[in-house]
Design a protein around this motif. Structure first.
Motif, PDB file in Angstrom:
ATOM      1  N   ASN A 189       0.829  -1.209   0.000  1.00 35.22           N
ATOM      2  CA  ASN A 189       0.000   0.000   0.000  1.00 35.22           C
ATOM      3  C   ASN A 189       0.863   1.258   0.000  1.00 35.22           C
ATOM      4  OD1 ASN A 189      -2.348  -1.451  -0.015  1.00 35.22           O
ATOM      5  ND2 ASN A 189      -2.734  -1.268   2.177  1.00 35.22           N
ATOM      6  N   GLU A 191       3.893   1.487  -1.238  1.00 33.20           N
ATOM      7  CA  GLU A 191       4.463   1.592  -2.588  1.00 33.20           C
ATOM      8  C   GLU A 191       3.425   2.128  -3.575  1.00 33.20           C
ATOM      9  OE1 GLU A 191       5.951  -2.240  -3.651  1.00 33.20           O
ATOM     10  OE2 GLU A 191       7.593  -2.171  -2.198  1.00 33.20           O
ATOM     11  N   ALA A 192       2.208   1.604  -3.505  1.00 32.36           N
ATOM     12  CA  ALA A 192       1.142   2.064  -4.399  1.00 32.36           C
ATOM     13  C   ALA A 192       0.821   3.529  -4.143  1.00 32.36           C
ATOM     14  CB  ALA A 192      -0.107   1.203  -4.222  1.00 32.36           C
ATOM     15  N   LEU A 193       0.810   3.913  -2.884  1.00 30.11           N
ATOM     16  CA  LEU A 193       0.543   5.304  -2.536  1.00 30.11           C
ATOM     17  C   LEU A 193       1.654   6.208  -3.067  1.00 30.11           C
ATOM     18  CD1 LEU A 193      -1.457   7.077  -1.047  1.00 30.11           C
ATOM     19  CD2 LEU A 193      -0.106   6.783   1.020  1.00 30.11           C
ATOM     20  N   LYS A 200       3.546   5.569  -5.735  1.00 25.70           N
ATOM     21  CA  LYS A 200       3.354   5.634  -7.188  1.00 25.70           C
ATOM     22  C   LYS A 200       2.203   6.565  -7.537  1.00 25.70           C
ATOM     23  CE  LYS A 200       5.126   1.038  -8.324  1.00 25.70           C
ATOM     24  NZ  LYS A 200       4.787  -0.296  -8.806  1.00 25.70           N
ATOM     25  N   LEU A 201       1.128   6.457  -6.786  1.00 20.46           N
ATOM     26  CA  LEU A 201      -0.025   7.315  -7.019  1.00 20.46           C
ATOM     27  C   LEU A 201       0.328   8.781  -6.790  1.00 20.46           C
ATOM     28  CD1 LEU A 201      -3.027   7.341  -7.698  1.00 20.46           C
ATOM     29  CD2 LEU A 201      -3.513   7.100  -5.273  1.00 20.46           C
ATOM     30  N   GLN A 202       1.108   9.049  -5.743  1.00 16.44           N
ATOM     31  CA  GLN A 202       1.519  10.420  -5.454  1.00 16.44           C
ATOM     32  C   GLN A 202       2.402  10.966  -6.577  1.00 16.44           C
ATOM     33  OE1 GLN A 202       0.387  12.212  -2.963  1.00 16.44           O
ATOM     34  NE2 GLN A 202       1.518  14.013  -3.611  1.00 16.44           N
ATOM     35  N   SER A 203       3.335  10.149  -7.067  1.00 19.04           N
ATOM     36  CA  SER A 203       4.192  10.615  -8.169  1.00 19.04           C
ATOM     37  C   SER A 203       3.371  10.805  -9.430  1.00 19.04           C
ATOM     38  CB  SER A 203       5.339   9.628  -8.411  1.00 19.04           C
ATOM     39  OG  SER A 203       4.849   8.391  -8.881  1.00 19.04           O
ATOM     40  N   SER A 204       2.376   9.954  -9.623  1.00 20.57           N
ATOM     41  CA  SER A 204       1.493  10.089 -10.776  1.00 20.57           C
ATOM     42  C   SER A 204       0.661  11.365 -10.671  1.00 20.57           C
ATOM     43  CB  SER A 204       0.660   8.850 -10.794  1.00 20.57           C
ATOM     44  OG  SER A 204      -0.290   8.655 -11.499  1.00 20.57           O
ATOM     45  N   VAL A 205       0.172  11.677  -9.491  1.00 19.84           N
ATOM     46  CA  VAL A 205      -0.586  12.908  -9.277  1.00 19.84           C
ATOM     47  C   VAL A 205       0.312  14.123  -9.510  1.00 19.84           C
ATOM     48  CG1 VAL A 205      -1.682  14.321  -7.472  1.00 19.84           C
ATOM     49  CG2 VAL A 205      -2.334  11.935  -7.754  1.00 19.84           C
TER      50      VAL A 205
END
Length: 184
Positions: free
Chosen positions: A51, A53-55, A57-62
């Motif tokens: 979670n 790691e996914a968070l 990745k999601l933050q970098s994507s945002v």
């Protein structure tokens, strides 16, 4: 259950030894509970790590999307500024085209006035009438200036082009009237 007799002759009491078959089962159940707890803790830690790691990745994507969105907004502003500049240039070109067309019409009117004056001096009333009719049909008379010419090279420096046209038109009409009276 075994009954044990006391040597003192008292009542018979049951022996307090636990049955041998139950002790390993309790130990086995405890080991299973500990293993299940350890598996749950390991699963929780694993999920927590995934979670995180996914968070990330999601933050970098945002963050990347915000960068793209900022770039899009900047490009849109540049596009709007360029479109406004294009509109200004198109208006300027349109104005210049209108000025050019007005200049061409004025040039045509002055050229025909010059021809009218030349034909009048040659006493060629037929060509004078054609020029007068064409100038009025094309509304070129309005293109003739009411003010005096700007240089000595323009027609007659004491009379405006419009006044000169009116003088020549009246003179041609007077000559045509004389010619009509003499003809019968």
């Amino acid at each position: 259950m075994k009954l044990v007799r006391r040597s003192s002759g008292g009542p018979v009491e049951p022996e307090e030894t636990a049955p041998r078959g139950k002790k390993p089962v309790v130990l086995y159940i405890m080991i299973l509970f500990i293993a299940a707890f350890l598996l749950m803790a390991w699963s929780f830690a694993s999920h927590q790590r995934s979670n995180t790691e996914a968070l990330g990745k999601l933050q970098s994507s945002v963050t990347a999307m915000q960068g793209v969105q900022d770039r899009v907004v900047g490009l849109q502003e540049e596009l709007d500024a360029a479109q406004a500049r294009i509109d200004d240039l198109e208006r300027s070109v349109s104005l210049r085209e209108m000025e050019l067309e007005a200049g061409k019409r004025q040039y045509t009117a002055l050229a025909r006035l010059y021809s009218l004056e030349r034909f009048y001096r040659q006493e060629n009333l037929e060509n004078c009438r054609k020029i007068i009719d064409s100038m009025e049909a094309e509304d070129l008379v309005t293109c003739l200036s009411d003010s005096l010419p700007l240089s000595e090279y323009e027609l007659d420096s004491t009379v405006s082009p419009r006044e000169r046209y009116q003088q020549l038109k009246e003179a041609v009409e007077a000559h045509e009237a004389e010619a009509a009276e003499e003809a019968p």
